[in-house]
Design an enzyme around this catalytic site. Structure first.
Site, short mmCIF file in Angstrom:
data_model
loop_
_atom_site.label_atom_id
_atom_site.label_comp_id
_atom_site.label_asym_id
_atom_site.label_seq_id
_atom_site.Cartn_x
_atom_site.Cartn_y
_atom_site.Cartn_z
N GLY A 265 5.34 154.81 27.36
CA GLY A 265 5.32 153.38 27.11
C GLY A 265 5.74 152.59 28.33
N PRO A 266 5.55 151.28 28.30
CG PRO A 266 4.49 149.26 27.89
CD PRO A 266 4.93 150.52 27.21
CB THR A 269 9.10 150.04 25.27
OG1 THR A 269 8.92 151.26 26.01
CG2 THR A 269 8.12 149.01 25.79
CB THR A 272 16.28 155.92 28.19
OG1 THR A 272 15.35 156.10 29.27
CG2 THR A 272 17.55 156.68 28.51
CG HIS A 486 -0.66 121.35 37.11
ND1 HIS A 486 -1.63 121.81 37.98
CD2 HIS A 486 -0.27 122.46 36.41
CE1 HIS A 486 -1.80 123.10 37.82
NE2 HIS A 486 -0.98 123.52 36.87
CD GLU A 487 3.17 122.45 34.40
OE1 GLU A 487 2.79 123.05 33.36
OE2 GLU A 487 3.18 122.99 35.52
#
Length: 691
Positions: A265-266, A269, A272, A486-487
Site C-alpha cells: 500500500g501507499p 496507510t 507497520t 483566480h480563486e
C-alpha cells in the site's frame, strides 16, 4: 501560591495535563523547586553511550555464566601478572657502574667481595672503603670465567648465586600470562558478539533487529482495537493470529496457514501499525527489522543475517518475522545496472531458501511491508513463500471518519467538532495524514490557549497539512486582485457545473508555494471509477483560474503555473493511459519499463514513432484548450458572481460556510450536455475579437 513543591499525586506530566493549561510556576516567574531545569538534565552523548554500553555488558554477563567466568579469569590473570612482575626484575643494590670500572677496581685490589648473579647477568661488588656497586655483564660462559678470574687475581672473594626458579617465573610472566589473557578476552568478545546485543566481532553477521520472546507484550502494546479504516486487512491478519494461537483448528481440516504475508500500500496507510497489532495480539515471539538491515558493506553479511534471523525464530517457534521496507531486500535480480557486487542477490537467494527450504516451519510466519510491489522479485511472490498479499489502501470516507474518531477520542473535542465533515474534506488522505491533522489541531489549540479542539481549528489543520502554514508577507493591491479573481473563478466554475463537488473554502492567504486556495468538498461517497465526463469537468475546474485571468486582464500571470501543469498531466493520462481521445483511440501508450536500477518509474516511449508522438501532443493540446474555452464561457455567464466573490475575498481574505454560500448563491448552473455548445460559442467569440 506557596513555594512548597507539589506532592507526587498532584504533579502531572505534560501528556496528562489538559490542553491549554500551562506548567505551574512561582509568582516570581521561577519554576517550582521540585522541577529540574532543562540545563540540569543535559548529559554528554559520549557519556551516555559509555553508560549504556556498560549497562548492556553488565546485563549480558549476569545472563551468561560462561562469559562471567571468562571475565573473572581475565581479572585473575591481570592481578597475577602484576604480582609476579616484580619477581622478574633484576636484583640490584648500590650504584650502577660500567663493567670496565669493575675490572679497574679489581686490578687496584679495591674489591673485597663479589657476587655473580647467574640469571640476572649482574655482578655486585663491595669495596674496601665500604661502597657497594653493581654492573651488568654478558651472560656467556667465557665472559663469566674472565670476570671471575680478574676478581680472584685482585684478591676478592668471589661467589656465584644461582637464583633458582627465576627463569621459569620470567617465562610465565613474559609469555604464558599474556597469551592466556588474550585467549580469555578473545573468547569473551566472541561470546558477547554472538549474543548480538552488546556488539562485538560477530555482530556484523548476526540478526540485530528488535525482538521479544513469546507473550502478548507489555501493557502499551498495539492491538487491533487501535486500528480503524482497514477492516479487510484486519480480518485477514486476525486469521494469522488465530492460527498461531490455536493451529489445531486449521490442521484438523488440512488447511495450512500462509508462510508469508505481504502488506502492500501507499506510505502512511498503516502497514507497520498492522504488523505491530499482530505482534501485540498473537501469543508468539516477534522479530522486527528493516530490509536495509540485511545489506552491509561486507560481502556475505546479509545472507548470514538472514540465516541467523530464521535460526533464532525457529528456536522460539511459534514466531512472527516482520521485515519493513521489504523492497530493500527483495528487489528483482539480474537488472542491477552498474551493480558492483552481488551482495543483494546473495541476501535474496538466502531469503528464498529460508522461506521454502527442506525443513517445514509450522509455527513461523514471515510478514513484509512495501509500497513498491512492482520491483519485488517474482520468486518471492509465488505461493509457498508469500502466499497472501494484503492491499492496505487509503481509506474511504467512512474509514476516514473511523480513523478521526479513534484519534479524536484521545483528545478533548469541542461540541461543534464534526469529524464526519472533516472526513468528507479529506479525500485521499492516508491514516498517517489524518493523525497529523488531529495532532496539528491539538497543537493549534494549545497555541491559542484553549482547552478543546474546535471545528475551525480542524479545518485550519487540514490546510496546514496540505499546503503548509499561512504566510504573512505583504502583497500589492494589484497582486491581491489577481489572486482573488483566480480563486473566485475556480469556486464559481466548480459551483456552476453542479457535479456534487461544491466549494467549501476559498482563500487568498498564501500557504507554502501557493498564493491562494480553493478547496472543494466531495459527496458522502468517494468516487472509485472516473468516467470521461468526470475527467473533462476536472480539466475545466483546473483551468478556471487561467480562464478568469484571461477574461479580466486579457492575459495570464505566473500564478497559473501549477494549474496548467496538473491539467496537462491529466490530459496526457487521458490520451496515453485511458484511451480517451479521438486521434489515437482506445490504446495505451508508454508502458512503464522494468529497469530495476532506474526504479521502474520511467516511461518507455522507444517503440512510439514521431507521428504518434505528434498525435499525442495534438490530442493533449485539444483537450486543454477545449476545457479552457468551456471555463471561459461559464465565467462569462457568471461574471457578476466572480466579481462579488473576489471583492469579498479582498475584504475577508478567507470565505467558508455561510459566507461562501451567500456569494455563490447567484451562480447559474450549466449542465454537461451544454459544454460543446458553450465551447463553440466561445471559440466563435474569440475569432470575432481577433478579427
Amino acid at each position: 501560591m506557596t513555594d512548597e513543591p507539589q506532592s507526587d499525586e498532584q504533579q502531572t506530566t505534560e501528556q496528562e495535563r489538559p490542553l491549554g493549561t500551562k506548567r505551574a510556576t512561582r509568582a516570581d516567574g521561577l519554576r517550582r523547586p521540585g522541577v529540574r531545569s532543562g540545563l540540569a538534565e543535559r548529559r554528554s552523548p559520549a557519556a551516555d553511550s559509555v553508560r549504556n554500553g556498560a549497562a548492556a555488558v553488565r546485563r549480558f554477563l549476569l545472563r551468561d555464566v560462561f562469559a562471567l567466568g571468562l571475565m573473572i579469569a581475565a581479572l585473575v590473570i591481570v592481578i597475577l601478572f602484576f604480582t609476579l612482575l616484580g619477581a622478574t626484575k633484576p636484583t640490584s643494590s648500590g650504584t650502577g657502574i660500567p663493567l670496565s670500572q669493575v675490572f679497574t677496581l679489581a686490578r687496584d685490589r679495591a674489591i673485597v667481595e663479589a657476587t655473580l648473579l647467574d640469571e640476572d647477568a649482574r655482578v655486585q661488588v663491595h669495596t674496601r672503603d665500604g661502597a657497594e656497586y653493581w654492573a651488568a655483564y654478558p651472560s656467556s660462559g667465557a665472559q663469566t670465567a674472565t670476570l671471575s678470574s680478574a676478581l680472584e687475581r685482585g684478591g676478592a672473594i668471589v661467589a656465584v648465586k644461582q637464583q633458582p626458579g627465576k627463569a621459569q617465573v620470567t617465562i610465565v610472566v613474559q609469555f604464558l600470562l599474556p597469551i592466556l589473557l588474550l585467549v580469555c578476552l578473545f573468547a569473551l568478545f566472541m561470546r558477547i558478539g554472538q549474543d548480538g546485543g552488546a556488539g562485538g566481532i560477530a555482530s556484523f553477521s548476526n540478526f540485530t533487529g528488535r525482538g521479544r520472546k513469546k507473550g502478548k507484550g507489555t501493557a502499551h502494546r498495539v492491538t487491533f482495537a487501535d486500528i480503524a479504516g482497514v477492516p479487510e486487512a484486519v480480518a485477514e491478519l486476525a486469521e494469522i493470529r488465530d492460527y498461531l494461537d490455536d493451529p489445531s483448528r486449521y490442521l484438523d481440516l488440512g488447511a495450512a496457514a500462509p508462510k508469508g504475508v505481504l502488506l502492500v500500500g501507499p506510505p502512511g496507510t498503516g502497514k507497520t501499525l498492522l504488523a505491530k497489532a499482530v505482534a501485540g495480539e498473537a501469543d508468539a515471539a516477534f522479530f522486527s527489522l528493516s530490509g536495509s538491515d540485511f545489506v552491509e558493506s561486507l560481502v556475505g553479511v546479509g545472507a548470514a543475517r538472514v540465516r541467523d534471523l530464521f535460526a533464532k525464530a525457529r528456536r522460539m517457534s511459534p514466531a512472527i518475522i516482520f521485515i519493513d521496507e521489504f523492497d530493500a531486500a527483495g528487489r528483482k535480480r539480474g537488472a542491477g545496472i552498474g551493480q558492483g557486487n552481488d551482495e543483494r542477490e546473495q541476501t535474496l537467494n538466502q531469503l528464498l531458501v529460508e522461506m521454502d527450504g527442506f525443513s517445514g516451519d509450522g509455527g513461523l510466519v514471515v510478514m513484509g511491508a512495501t509500497n513498491r510491489p512492482d520491483i519485488l522479485d517474482p520468486a518471492l511472490l509465488r505461493p509457498g513463500r508469500f502466499d497472501r498479499q494484503i492491499t492496505v489502501d487509503t481509506p474511504d470516507v467512512h474509514g476516514r471518519s473511523e480513523i478521526l474518531r479513534l484519534h479524536g477520542s484521545k483528545r478533548p473535542m469541542a461540541p461543534d467538532a464534526d469529524l464526519d465533515e472533516i472526513a468528507r474534506l479529506t479525500p485521499g488522505f492516508s491514516g498517517a495524514e489524518l493523525a497529523n491533522v488531529v495532532n496539528e489541531a491539538a497543537l493549534l489549540t494549545v497555541r491559542g490557549g484553549r482547552r478543546e479542539i474546535s471545528q475551525k481549528l480542524l479545518e485550519e489543520s487540514i490546510d496546514r497539512v496540505v499546503a503548509g502554514p499561512a504566510k504573512k508577507h505583504l502583497l500589492t493591491e494589484r497582486e491581491r486582485w489577481i489572486i482573488s479573481i483566480h480563486e473566485s473563478s475556480h469556486a464559481v466554475v466548480t459551483e456552476a457545473m453542479g457535479t456534487g463537488a461544491t466549494a467549501r473554502k476559498v482563500s487568498i492567504v498564501a500557504r507554502g508555494r501557493s498564493l491562494g486556495t480553493a478547496a472543494h468538498m466531495l459527496t458522502d461517497r468517494d468516487q472509485t471509477i472516473m468516467e470521461e465526463p468526470d475527467l473533462v469537468m476536472q480539466l475545466i475546474a483546473m483551468l478556471a483560474g487561467a480562464a478568469g485571468e484571461r477574461i479580466e486582464f486579457g492575459h495570464l500571470s505566473t500564478g497559473v503555473h501549477d494549474d496548467l501543469h496538473e491539467a496537462t498531466s491529466l490530459a496526457r493520462s487521458m490520451v496515453t493511459s485511458f484511451g480517451m481521445s479521438d486521434e489515437l483511440g482506445p490504446v495505451t501508450i508508454g508502458e512503464k519499463s522494468g529497469e530495476v536500477f532506474l526504479g521502474a518509474s520511467l516511461q518507455d516511449l522507444g517503440a512510439v514513432g514521431p507521428k504518434t508522438l505528434d498525435l499525442i501532443d495534438d490530442a493533449v493540446e485539444r483537450l486543454v484548450k477545449d476545457a479552457e474555452l468551456v471555463a471561459r464561457a461559464i465565467l462569462r455567464i457568471n461574471i457578476d458572481a466572480v466579481h462579488e466573490t473576489a471583492h469579498a475575498l479582498l475584504e475577508h481574505e478567507t470565505l467558508s460556510g455561510v459566507a461562501l454560500e451567500a456569494v455563490l448563491s447567484t451562480v447559474t448552473t450549466v449542465e454537461p450536455e451544454h459544454f460543446p455548445e458553450l465551447r463553440e460559442r466561445e471559440r466563435g467569440s474569440a475569432r470575432d475579437r481577433d478579427a
